[in-house]
Motif scaffolding. Sequence first.
Motif, PDB file in Angstrom:
ATOM      1  N   ALA A 123       0.838  -1.214   0.000  1.00 36.85           N
ATOM      2  CA  ALA A 123       0.000   0.000   0.000  1.00 36.85           C
ATOM      3  C   ALA A 123       0.868   1.257   0.000  1.00 36.85           C
ATOM      4  O   ALA A 123       0.587   2.223  -0.722  1.00 36.85           O
ATOM      5  N   VAL A 124       1.949   1.240   0.795  1.00 38.67           N
ATOM      6  CA  VAL A 124       2.833   2.417   0.870  1.00 38.67           C
ATOM      7  C   VAL A 124       3.557   2.627  -0.459  1.00 38.67           C
ATOM      8  O   VAL A 124       3.692   3.764  -0.934  1.00 38.67           O
ATOM      9  N   ILE A 125       3.998   1.505  -1.074  1.00 37.61           N
ATOM     10  CA  ILE A 125       4.675   1.631  -2.382  1.00 37.61           C
ATOM     11  C   ILE A 125       3.720   2.245  -3.402  1.00 37.61           C
ATOM     12  O   ILE A 125       4.075   3.132  -4.186  1.00 37.61           O
ATOM     13  N   LEU A 126       2.457   1.767  -3.369  1.00 38.77           N
ATOM     14  CA  LEU A 126       1.447   2.296  -4.304  1.00 38.77           C
ATOM     15  C   LEU A 126       1.297   3.810  -4.147  1.00 38.77           C
ATOM     16  O   LEU A 126       1.344   4.565  -5.120  1.00 38.77           O
ATOM     17  N   THR A 127       1.091   4.264  -2.910  1.00 39.39           N
ATOM     18  CA  THR A 127       0.845   5.691  -2.687  1.00 39.39           C
ATOM     19  C   THR A 127       2.113   6.518  -2.890  1.00 39.39           C
ATOM     20  O   THR A 127       2.044   7.661  -3.338  1.00 39.39           O
ATOM     21  N   PHE A 128       3.281   5.933  -2.572  1.00 42.34           N
ATOM     22  CA  PHE A 128       4.539   6.672  -2.770  1.00 42.34           C
ATOM     23  C   PHE A 128       4.784   6.912  -4.263  1.00 42.34           C
ATOM     24  O   PHE A 128       5.140   8.018  -4.679  1.00 42.34           O
ATOM     25  N   ILE A 129       4.574   5.857  -5.071  1.00 45.64           N
ATOM     26  CA  ILE A 129       4.711   6.017  -6.530  1.00 45.64           C
ATOM     27  C   ILE A 129       3.677   7.032  -7.037  1.00 45.64           C
ATOM     28  O   ILE A 129       3.969   7.886  -7.862  1.00 45.64           O
ATOM     29  N   GLY A 130       2.442   6.919  -6.494  1.00 48.87           N
ATOM     30  CA  GLY A 130       1.401   7.885  -6.864  1.00 48.87           C
ATOM     31  C   GLY A 130       1.818   9.312  -6.517  1.00 48.87           C
ATOM     32  O   GLY A 130       1.573  10.249  -7.269  1.00 48.87           O
ATOM     33  N   GLY A 131       2.485   9.462  -5.353  1.00 49.80           N
ATOM     34  CA  GLY A 131       2.946  10.784  -4.933  1.00 49.80           C
ATOM     35  C   GLY A 131       3.989  11.344  -5.886  1.00 49.80           C
ATOM     36  O   GLY A 131       3.927  12.508  -6.287  1.00 49.80           O
ATOM     37  N   ILE A 132       4.958  10.497  -6.277  1.00 50.72           N
ATOM     38  CA  ILE A 132       6.020  10.958  -7.201  1.00 50.72           C
ATOM     39  C   ILE A 132       5.420  11.342  -8.558  1.00 50.72           C
ATOM     40  O   ILE A 132       5.729  12.408  -9.104  1.00 50.72           O
ATOM     41  N   LEU A 133       4.532  10.470  -9.086  1.00 48.51           N
ATOM     42  CA  LEU A 133       3.899  10.787 -10.379  1.00 48.51           C
ATOM     43  C   LEU A 133       3.038  12.043 -10.265  1.00 48.51           C
ATOM     44  O   LEU A 133       2.984  12.858 -11.192  1.00 48.51           O
ATOM     45  N   GLY A 134       2.366  12.197  -9.111  1.00 53.22           N
ATOM     46  CA  GLY A 134       1.538  13.403  -8.892  1.00 53.22           C
ATOM     47  C   GLY A 134       2.389  14.659  -8.869  1.00 53.22           C
ATOM     48  O   GLY A 134       2.003  15.695  -9.419  1.00 53.22           O
ATOM     49  N   ILE A 135       3.560  14.583  -8.226  1.00 54.93           N
ATOM     50  CA  ILE A 135       4.467  15.738  -8.180  1.00 54.93           C
ATOM     51  C   ILE A 135       4.944  16.089  -9.597  1.00 54.93           C
ATOM     52  O   ILE A 135       4.942  17.258  -9.996  1.00 54.93           O
TER      53      ILE A 135
END
Length: 412
Positions: free
Chosen positions: A335-347
């Motif tokens: 779950a953390v990997i999913l949201t962390f990748i989402g955060g980087i792509l969002g940035i």
Amino acid sequence: MKFKHHFQIASSGLRSHKVRTLLTILGIVIGIAAVILVMSVSRGAERLILSQIQGLGTKTIAVLPGRQPTGPSDFAQIFSDSLTERDLTLLQRKENVPNLNSIMPVVFGGESASFGSETYRLTIFGATDLISRIFDLQVSKGAFFTDDDVRRRAEVAVIGSEVKEKLFGLNDALGERIRVKNRNFRVVGVLPKVGQKSFFNFDQMMIVPYSSAQQYIFGIKYFHRFIIESDSEEAIARTVSDIKTTLRNSHSITDPDRDDFHVETAENLAETIGAITQVLSILLVSIAAISLLVGGVGIMNIMLVSVTERTREIGLRKAVGATEKNILKQFLLEAVILTFIGGILGIILGVSIYFLISLAISRFLGLDWTFSISITAIVLGLGVSTFIGIVFGLYPARKASQKSPIEALRYE
């Protein structure tokens, strides 16, 4: 079991369902991009407005009609006619405002101007010859009109670079006459490209004596504002107090709450603008946070589905020695990997969109907009996305870790 091993297992689980993984993090990508965009745009807008305010100088005071706006209903008052020629005369008296160095009455509005077959919609700015000093303007050709032109209501004008280009093209504009409201204004000066300065775009402006603008163009006897210069920064507070006292006496106002004017300095205007942009930022970031919440709920749902689909895998891992803690770490890490990748792509998405917006504002609106990304916004984006992964991934991870290995192996 080491973190590296947990990470490899979690990554392997996500790679086996690439499409679902991408769709799951979409909500986080949009939410983080929105947060980055809102924070960057609001900071850019605040920086632009403050630079425009500071462009007037720290000794400058603006007196505007109507009481200090405290809500949307008060903004209509800025069009009131409470500043008059009598006020101008009283403020110019040394005994009323001893620290007043100079005062410039201003009227302005939009009008159509024509020369030959060309017509252009521009801003008429009525002022005195002090405008060149207060706004630090220099003509590229000709000269500014004089104080005598103001007294005589002379039909003369200084035009901005865009006005010159639209009406005269490559031809010389000096000495030519521009027609506005059936009056012919002789061009005595042409400004170089100036752009936006203190809320006014001087490239699209025709500057004329205020007396001429009042008489021939707007048909009014009042002013839209006074721009006053104090003789020192230390005397600002005293000057503001003297201005208020003079205008209250002139308007027979005994209760300060009933003022029909308000006074702005660069300092208090900057504070007001800062407070407004901060409130707007909080509001917009709160709205963007809703999409993050939705994205987090989406991740929890997908993780629950994943736990159900992988029940036999959980049972098998437990059968060969994996503990509840190992299973909890594996699914929580997913779950953390999913949201962390989402955060980087969002940035990346938010920064890219903000770059395009900055480019468009600078190129098409001619504003001095600086592209700058806040490190705080990036750190906040990554922190929030990781936090969402932990919060919304904890329940599915606990559910997976508490499964009985025997029942899990029987699951079809």
